[in-house]
Every structure is written in C-alpha cells, then in structure tokens.
Design an enzyme around this catalytic site. Structure first.
Site: not given
Length: 409
Positions: A135, A159, A187, A276, A300
């Site tokens: 992440s 991100y 994402t 995603k 999510h």
C-alpha cells in the site's frame, strides 16, 4: 521448528500437523473459526486501530450487503467425480501462472495493528506463496517490504497524486519497479478518505500523525524530500507535522483523475496495470478500451462509499460483460474459503484478502497472518475437494457450479 513453520505453504499439511500435535495434547495457538478472528482482534486493539480497520462508511450498509450477498449463492456438490489428487489452486493471471488464487490486499498503516506491521505481512505472504500488494500508505518503506518479501511475488498499489505532482508519481513507480514490484494496482475510489463515523468519533486520522506510520513511502522518496526542503527550508525530520500534512495531500489529492490520465501511468510503468475499485459494467468496458491488463471489482470493503451495491453482485455483471477481455480480480466481504470459491466461480481469477489477514496480524504477527492465509486456502481446497470440483480452472469451477437464491439468512 514448530508446526506452523514446518507446514509453510501447505494448508493440508498444516491441518495434519495440528491433528498430530493434538495426540500430544497440544492445541493450536489460533482459532480456525474464521468468524471469530475479528472478535478476538477487537479485544486486543486500541479504539483508534479498531475503528480504522473495522469501521465503515456512514451506516455500514455497503459492508452488510457485501457479506449478505455471498449467501445468495450456493456451491452445488457433484458426486462420484473420481479423484486421485487434491484440487489444483493454480491460477493464470496477468501473464503469470501463480500457485494460489488469493493475494494480500493493500492495507496501510499496519504498525497500528502490530509493531512489525507490513514487514510481518510481507514475510508471511512469501512463506505461503501468496502475492503481496504493498500500500502507498504503508508504515514501512517499499525497500524494507521488498527485503522482507524476498523471492515472493509482490505488487505495488498506488494512491495516485494529482497531475501537478507527476514527477513524484514517476519517482515512486521507478522505485517500485527497481525493488521487484511487478504489477501496478491503481486505487480509483480513494482520492479523498470516505465519511467514516468510527474514525470521526475517535478524531483519528493516522495519516495526519507526525510520524511515518502512513507516510514511509513519501518520507523515503527523493522527489518528495527535495520538494519539502525547497518549500520549508528544512528536512522532513525537522518538521514532521507539516511533512505528514503535505504527504496526505499527495496521496489523497481531493479530486479524481480522468481516463485520459492513464496514458501517463502506461508511459512510466512497463508491467501490467490493474485498476482497483471498478463496480460498473460501463467502467469495466472503459478499462478494456484503455488497454488495462486487469481490474479489481471492489467497493473498498464498504469503507469508502455507503449505499453501494455488493461487490460480488457487481462481479457477476462485469464478468458477463468483459470477463473474456480482461483479467478480473475481486475483493470486499471475503471471510472464508467458500467466499473465495464463489468469487472464482463468478469470474474472478484472483481474490484479495483484506480484513481477515489484518486480524491475523493483530493476533500473532507473521504467524497470525500465515495462519489466516493457510486457513482460507485449506477451507477453499476442502470445499472444492468435497464438492467434486478438481481445480479452479474455468473448465471446472464456474457459475454452473453455483445455485442462486434470494435467501439472505
């Protein structure tokens, strides 16, 4: 070597070892009841960490739908299917052949759950032959996670900073590629954190904390460090409060990118790209049109937007529309082996595991994560084996193996 270590990567051997130890009156350190992992983890977490991982957007409607929707599908067993081996869990995804159809979902700030955080999760994933997705909001650097993951399969979740910070995005992608992260997951649903009552009640946003609990990627990036020093005239370590505030504006820039911006990512990433957060057939078709390699059908886990559809229902529709044109992955609401089997039957080639492995991390660090992964794979294997399904290939495990009912008991 204990029986957890000795059965690494082999769920059925793990089961055999547990029963073997039972002959010596030794019980396993973790429960095999997947429905109990959350409750046990809740007892150990602080209010802040509990609210963060167990909380949902608004009323939690989306999360409840995620769970209930799995129960609308039933795996119909076939009998007298002659077998000589246990079912194959091998999956073909993104140009690779992988030994199992699950992966560690990207979860940030893992040190709020266990001091070893992402290091423990990455090591457990490698030991179980499960891909690990890093992440962007991790509490550990991607370099340290890559080292812990060793020869494991690892993927990078982005991100995505705004276009005004394309130089930062390019730097991050370059570092990820250099450290063996082979696939980029982007994402799409978290350009701003959702309305999360649990976090609001606790006045807790881990990304604003003046340490690297969710900013290790930024604090270790040369472009972010240079930009911060140019603006403030000091190093990040000299002004952690402002550094945290600035990093959160990079990875959660408030506003979404557009489809045309994907060209920048393709230019700076020479491996597969997976989007995603796809939930609509229209967006799935757009991903195909823009040459993406895969999509994760995901909401999510109900943590971002309330009032949305169940993720598994979206998967069924999207699979019918584009399942032959793009690789489908899935997450949201998965809690047991049969959930995984149902998602695979409905068209997913890979299922991402989120909250359950975090509960394992809380309960036992690396061993706890390994236990959760091995348990889920063991359940999946036995569900298939006792259902007369010899493999997870589309030839053997598909929607014809399921029965649909409106029952939501």
């Amino acid at each position: 070597m204990n029986y957890i270590e000795s059965s690494a990567g082999d769920a059925l051997q793990y089961m055999a070892n547990v029963y073997g130890k039972g002959l010596e009156y030794e019980k396993p350190p973790f429960t095999f009841h997947s429905t109990e992992w959350e409750g046990l983890a809740r007892d150990r977490m602080s209010k802040n960490s509990l609210g963060y991982v167990c909380g949902n957007a608004s009323t939690g409607e989306t999360d409840r739908k995620n769970r209930a929707a799995f129960q609308k599908w039933s795996i119909v067993p076939r009998r007298l299917v002659k077998t000589t081996t246990f079912p194959s869990l091998e999956t073909h995804l993104l140009g690779q052949t992988l030994p199992v159809p699950i992966a560690i979902a990207p979860v940030g700030v893992q040190r709020i759950f266990n001091p070893d955080g992402e290091i423990a999760s990455a090591a457990a994933a490698a030991s179980e032959n499960v891909p690990y997705i890093f992440s962007s909001a991790s509490a550990s650097t991607l370099e340290d996670v890559a080292k812990a993951n060793g020869n494991g399969t690892r993927w990078f979740q982005l991100y995505w900073p705004g276009n005004e910070h394309n130089d930062l995005t390019a730097s991050i992608l370059k570092r990820a590629k250099a450290n063996g992260f082979s696939t980029l997951f982007v994402t799409l649903d978290t350009y701003k954190l959702g309305w999360r009552p649990s976090d609001l009640d606790n006045a807790y946003n881990p990304f604003l904390r003046p340490d690297s609990i969710g900013a290790a990627l930024g604090y270790s990036d040369p472009v972010f460090r240079r930009q911060f020093k140019e603006k403030h005239g000091k190093e990040i370590e000299e002004d952690l409060q402002n550094a945290a505030k600035e990093w959160i504006t990079r990875i959660f820039p408030d506003f979404s990118h557009g489809w045309e911006d994907l060209a920048f990512l393709r230019k700076h990433w020479d491996g597969p790209i997976v989007l995603k957060g796809i939930q609509s057939v229209q967006d799935a078709k757009m991903a195909v049109e823009h040459g993406m390699d895969g999509i994760v059908v995901s909401n999510h886990g109900g943590r971002q937007q309330d009032g949305g559809p169940a993720s598994i229902d979206c998967l069924e529709r999207i699979s019918k529309a584009v399942g032959s044109k793009i690789d489908l992955l899935f997450d949201s609401g998965v809690r047991c082996g049969s959930d995984i089997a149902k998602a695979l039957a409905l068209g997913a080639k890979m299922v991402l595991i989120g909250r359950p492995y975090v509960y394992g991390l809380v309960l036992g660090g690396q061993d706890g994560v390994s236990h959760v992964l091995r348990s889920l794979l063991g359940e999946l294997t036995m569900d298939l084996h006792l259902g007369g399904i010899p493999s997870i290939s589309e030839k053997h495990l598909n929607i014809d193996c399921l029965e649909y009912s409106e029952c939501k008991s």
